[in-house]
Design an enzyme around this catalytic site. Structure first.
Site, PDB file in Angstrom:
ATOM      1  N   ARG A 251       0.831  -1.217   0.000  1.00 14.03           N
ATOM      2  CA  ARG A 251       0.000   0.000   0.000  1.00 14.03           C
ATOM      3  C   ARG A 251       0.865   1.267   0.000  1.00 14.03           C
ATOM      4  O   ARG A 251       0.560   2.241   0.695  1.00 14.03           O
ATOM      5  CB  ARG A 251      -0.944   0.041   1.210  1.00 14.03           C
ATOM      6  CG  ARG A 251      -1.953  -1.075   1.295  1.00 14.03           C
ATOM      7  CD  ARG A 251      -2.964  -0.998   0.149  1.00 14.03           C
ATOM      8  NE  ARG A 251      -4.072  -1.888   0.384  1.00 14.03           N
ATOM      9  CZ  ARG A 251      -4.083  -3.175   0.037  1.00 14.03           C
ATOM     10  NH1 ARG A 251      -3.051  -3.717  -0.558  1.00 14.03           N
ATOM     11  NH2 ARG A 251      -5.166  -3.912   0.269  1.00 14.03           N
TER      12      ARG A 251
ATOM     13  N   SER B  25     -10.520  -0.909   3.513  1.00 16.18           N
ATOM     14  CA  SER B  25      -9.729  -1.027   4.747  1.00 16.18           C
ATOM     15  C   SER B  25      -9.337   0.362   5.237  1.00 16.18           C
ATOM     16  O   SER B  25      -8.698   1.107   4.490  1.00 16.18           O
ATOM     17  CB  SER B  25      -8.452  -1.816   4.484  1.00 16.18           C
ATOM     18  OG  SER B  25      -8.759  -3.086   3.985  1.00 16.18           O
TER      19      SER B  25
ATOM     20  N   GLU C 147      -4.798   3.599   6.415  1.00 14.65           N
ATOM     21  CA  GLU C 147      -4.538   3.371   4.992  1.00 14.65           C
ATOM     22  C   GLU C 147      -5.189   4.489   4.189  1.00 14.65           C
ATOM     23  O   GLU C 147      -4.675   4.947   3.173  1.00 14.65           O
ATOM     24  CB  GLU C 147      -5.142   2.020   4.584  1.00 14.65           C
ATOM     25  CG  GLU C 147      -4.560   1.492   3.303  1.00 14.65           C
ATOM     26  CD  GLU C 147      -5.555   0.796   2.422  1.00 14.65           C
ATOM     27  OE1 GLU C 147      -5.990   1.407   1.432  1.00 14.65           O
ATOM     28  OE2 GLU C 147      -5.890  -0.360   2.715  1.00 14.65           O
TER      29      GLU C 147
HETATM   30  N1  EPU Z   1     -10.388 -10.880  10.402  1.00 16.93           N
HETATM   31  C1  EPU Z   1     -11.026 -10.966  11.612  1.00 16.93           C
HETATM   32  N2  EPU Z   1     -12.062 -10.105  11.839  1.00 16.93           N
HETATM   33  C2  EPU Z   1     -12.472  -9.189  10.936  1.00 16.93           C
HETATM   34  C3  EPU Z   1     -11.789  -9.089   9.699  1.00 16.93           C
HETATM   35  C4  EPU Z   1     -10.747  -9.966   9.459  1.00 16.93           C
HETATM   36  O1  EPU Z   1     -10.699 -11.778  12.478  1.00 16.93           O
HETATM   37  O2  EPU Z   1     -13.434  -8.461  11.208  1.00 16.93           O
HETATM   38  C5  EPU Z   1      -9.323 -11.861  10.125  1.00 16.93           C
HETATM   39  C6  EPU Z   1      -9.806 -12.901   9.105  1.00 16.93           C
HETATM   40  O3  EPU Z   1     -10.421 -13.960   9.712  1.00 16.93           O
HETATM   41  C7  EPU Z   1      -8.526 -13.314   8.440  1.00 16.93           C
HETATM   42  C8  EPU Z   1      -7.687 -12.049   8.467  1.00 16.93           C
HETATM   43  O4  EPU Z   1      -8.244 -11.214   9.473  1.00 16.93           O
HETATM   44  O5  EPU Z   1      -7.866 -14.287   9.205  1.00 16.93           O
HETATM   45  C9  EPU Z   1      -7.610 -11.349   7.139  1.00 16.93           C
HETATM   46  O6  EPU Z   1      -8.876 -10.903   6.725  1.00 16.93           O
HETATM   47  P1  EPU Z   1      -9.237 -10.625   5.193  1.00 16.93           P
HETATM   48  O7  EPU Z   1      -8.894 -11.806   4.373  1.00 16.93           O
HETATM   49  O8  EPU Z   1     -10.621 -10.114   5.130  1.00 16.93           O
HETATM   50  O9  EPU Z   1      -8.212  -9.523   4.717  1.00 16.93           O
HETATM   51  P2  EPU Z   1      -7.659  -8.213   5.434  1.00 16.93           P
HETATM   52  O10 EPU Z   1      -6.246  -8.441   5.818  1.00 16.93           O
HETATM   53  O11 EPU Z   1      -8.589  -7.715   6.474  1.00 16.93           O
HETATM   54  C10 EPU Z   1      -6.618  -7.237   3.231  1.00 16.93           C
HETATM   55  C11 EPU Z   1      -6.635  -5.953   2.480  1.00 16.93           C
HETATM   56  C12 EPU Z   1      -7.926  -5.820   1.686  1.00 16.93           C
HETATM   57  C13 EPU Z   1      -8.010  -6.982   0.715  1.00 16.93           C
HETATM   58  C14 EPU Z   1      -7.959  -8.286   1.508  1.00 16.93           C
HETATM   59  C15 EPU Z   1      -7.895  -9.496   0.620  1.00 16.93           C
HETATM   60  C16 EPU Z   1      -5.283  -4.400   3.754  1.00 16.93           C
HETATM   61  C17 EPU Z   1      -5.242  -3.219   4.659  1.00 16.93           C
HETATM   62  N3  EPU Z   1      -6.482  -4.833   3.387  1.00 16.93           N
HETATM   63  O12 EPU Z   1      -7.669  -7.181   4.187  1.00 16.93           O
HETATM   64  O13 EPU Z   1      -7.866  -4.620   0.934  1.00 16.93           O
HETATM   65  O14 EPU Z   1      -9.200  -6.933  -0.043  1.00 16.93           O
HETATM   66  O15 EPU Z   1      -6.767  -8.317   2.335  1.00 16.93           O
HETATM   67  O16 EPU Z   1      -6.647  -9.557   0.006  1.00 16.93           O
HETATM   68  O17 EPU Z   1      -4.219  -4.927   3.396  1.00 16.93           O
HETATM   69  C18 EPU Z   1      -8.427  -2.310   0.954  1.00 16.93           C
HETATM   70  O18 EPU Z   1      -7.218  -2.084   0.858  1.00 16.93           O
HETATM   71  O19 EPU Z   1      -9.268  -1.381   1.006  1.00 16.93           O
HETATM   72  C19 EPU Z   1      -8.881  -3.688   1.008  1.00 16.93           C
HETATM   73  C20 EPU Z   1     -10.177  -3.993   1.136  1.00 16.93           C
END
Ligand code: EPU
Length: 337
Positions: free
Chosen positions: A162, A237, A333
């Site tokens: 990012r 995010s 972010e």
């Molecule tokens: N999780 C929780 N609770 C929540 C949300 C997530 O426990 O409320 C846990 C999930 O269970 C999982 C982990 O966190 O183990 C990761 O969650 P998720 O796969 O939803 O991805 P993320 O890390 O929360 C990132 C990006 C997203 C992108 C997704 C998929 C960042 C800041 N965000 O989210 O990007 O779509 O991975 O690759 O890196 C964005 O940048 O706006 C965005 C949506």
């Protein structure tokens, strides 16, 4: 060129925050952009793209340039690859769908990301194991004061998680006008390792997925977790996933054995901010019209008429609590304006 005065920006930011721009011009061509820049040399400008990664906390008492230059061209083509140049004002997801329709592979995992093509390199958009930097060959940008055109090659952009040169060394200096990608025409390199994609494909009995299958899987995953900004205001995010030292992580793991993580290298571990926020009891919480999404705690939402400051206050509560509970400092972010 039409100047609009005291224009509401509610429709121009995906958080749906109702602030006003003193002056607003929609830029539809590179020549118009040059004319405006030549006239507004010393005045402050605000560059507005798709408005999908910002939180507006005040009226913008300046000239806002909404970069809406459109057009897609093939600049080079071989048997295996195609180079596609896209103007900044194209909607990102529409462009990805154009690629899927033409069987150009490489961007399918980035389906349904809100915003315009022009701002995609700034934060090196990424999802489900793929980032913009994997296929972007170059982008063209105009220097705001000198009006000179500069081509940034992929390696010039200093892409990171990012992150890019546009958030650091040359922050606020350039307007990105065009982005070029090198995509595959056949033998697509699919990235289906991400758990949720694998599950979605298996669930449908798809063993040899096409880029369209991957795109559809991503769309359904995103729809199931992330709020549609046309219905509930949000900027995806709100925080970056924090990167912490391995010793710190080992300590946290003692108290929270189920903490999810991604190993970065020998020294650092990335942990999902959404998990930290959920563990702190914020998921689904609401203060007036500002809140934390009920399905993805990393997404802050505007249910209707929240102000930017109300959203910002929610984010501050979260940052304080996470620091207290986990000794982790969350970084936003989203750009706070
Ligand atoms: N999780 C929780 N609770 C929540 C949300 C997530 O426990 O409320 C846990 C999930 O269970 C999982 C982990 O966190 O183990 C990761 O969650 P998720 O796969 O939803 O991805 P993320 O890390 O929360 C990132 C990006 C997203 C992108 C997704 C998929 C960042 C800041 N965000 O989210 O990007 O779509 O991975 O690759 O890196 C964005 O940048 O706006 C965005 C949506």
């Amino acid at each position: 060129m039409k100047i609009e005065y005291n224009k509401s920006l509610k429709k121009y930011n995906t958080f749906g925050i109702d602030v006003v721009a003193a002056e607003f011009i929609t830029i539809t061509s590179e020549s118009k952009l040059d004319t405006i820049l030549s006239k507004s040399n010393k005045n402050p400008l605000f560059i507005l793209s798709g408005g999908s990664n910002m939180l507006l906390t005040k009226n913008l008492d300046m000239l806002v340039l909404h970069i809406a230059i459109k057009g897609i061209t093939i600049t080079e083509e071989s048997d295996k690859h195609v180079h596609v140049s896209v103007y900044a004002g194209e909607n990102w997801h529409d462009f990805v769908q154009y690629c899927i329709k033409n069987n150009y592979g490489g961007l399918e995992n980035l389906s349904l990301i809100p915003g315009y093509v022009g701002s995609a390199p700034i934060q090196n958009i990424g999802a489900y194991g793929v980032e913009l930097k994997d296929t972007m060959t170059s982008c063209e940008a105009i220097h705001i004061t000198t009006r000179e055109k500069r081509i940034f090659l992929n390696q010039d952009c200093k892409f990171g998680y990012r992150n890019s040169i546009f958030k650091n060394d040359v922050k606020g200096e350039y307007i990105i006008t065009k982005v070029t990608f090198k995509l595959t025409k056949k033998e697509h390199i699919l990235n289906t390792n991400y758990g949720a994609i694998k599950n979605a494909l298996t669930h449908q009995g798809i063993t040899k997925p096409t880029i369209k299958d991957v795109s559809e899987a991503v769309i359904s995953i995103r729809k199931s977790k992330l709020p549609d900004p046309t219905k509930i205001g949000n900027s995806g995010s709100f925080f970056k996933n924090p990167v912490i030292k391995i010793n710190h992580f080992i300590n946290l793991q003692k108290t929270y054995p189920n903490i999810p993580f991604y190993k970065i290298d020998k020294e650092y571990i990335k942990i999902p901010a959404g998990w930290l926020i959920e563990q702190s009891g914020f998921k689904g919480k609401r203060w007036g019209d500002a809140g934390v999404h009920e399905k993805q705690a990393l997404v802050l939402v505007n249910y209707d008429n929240a102000s930017g400051n109300e959203i910002l206050n929610v984010s501050k509560k979260i940052v304080t609590k996470i620091k207290e509970k986990f000794d982790v400092l969350l970084e936003t972010e989203v750009n706070i304006i």
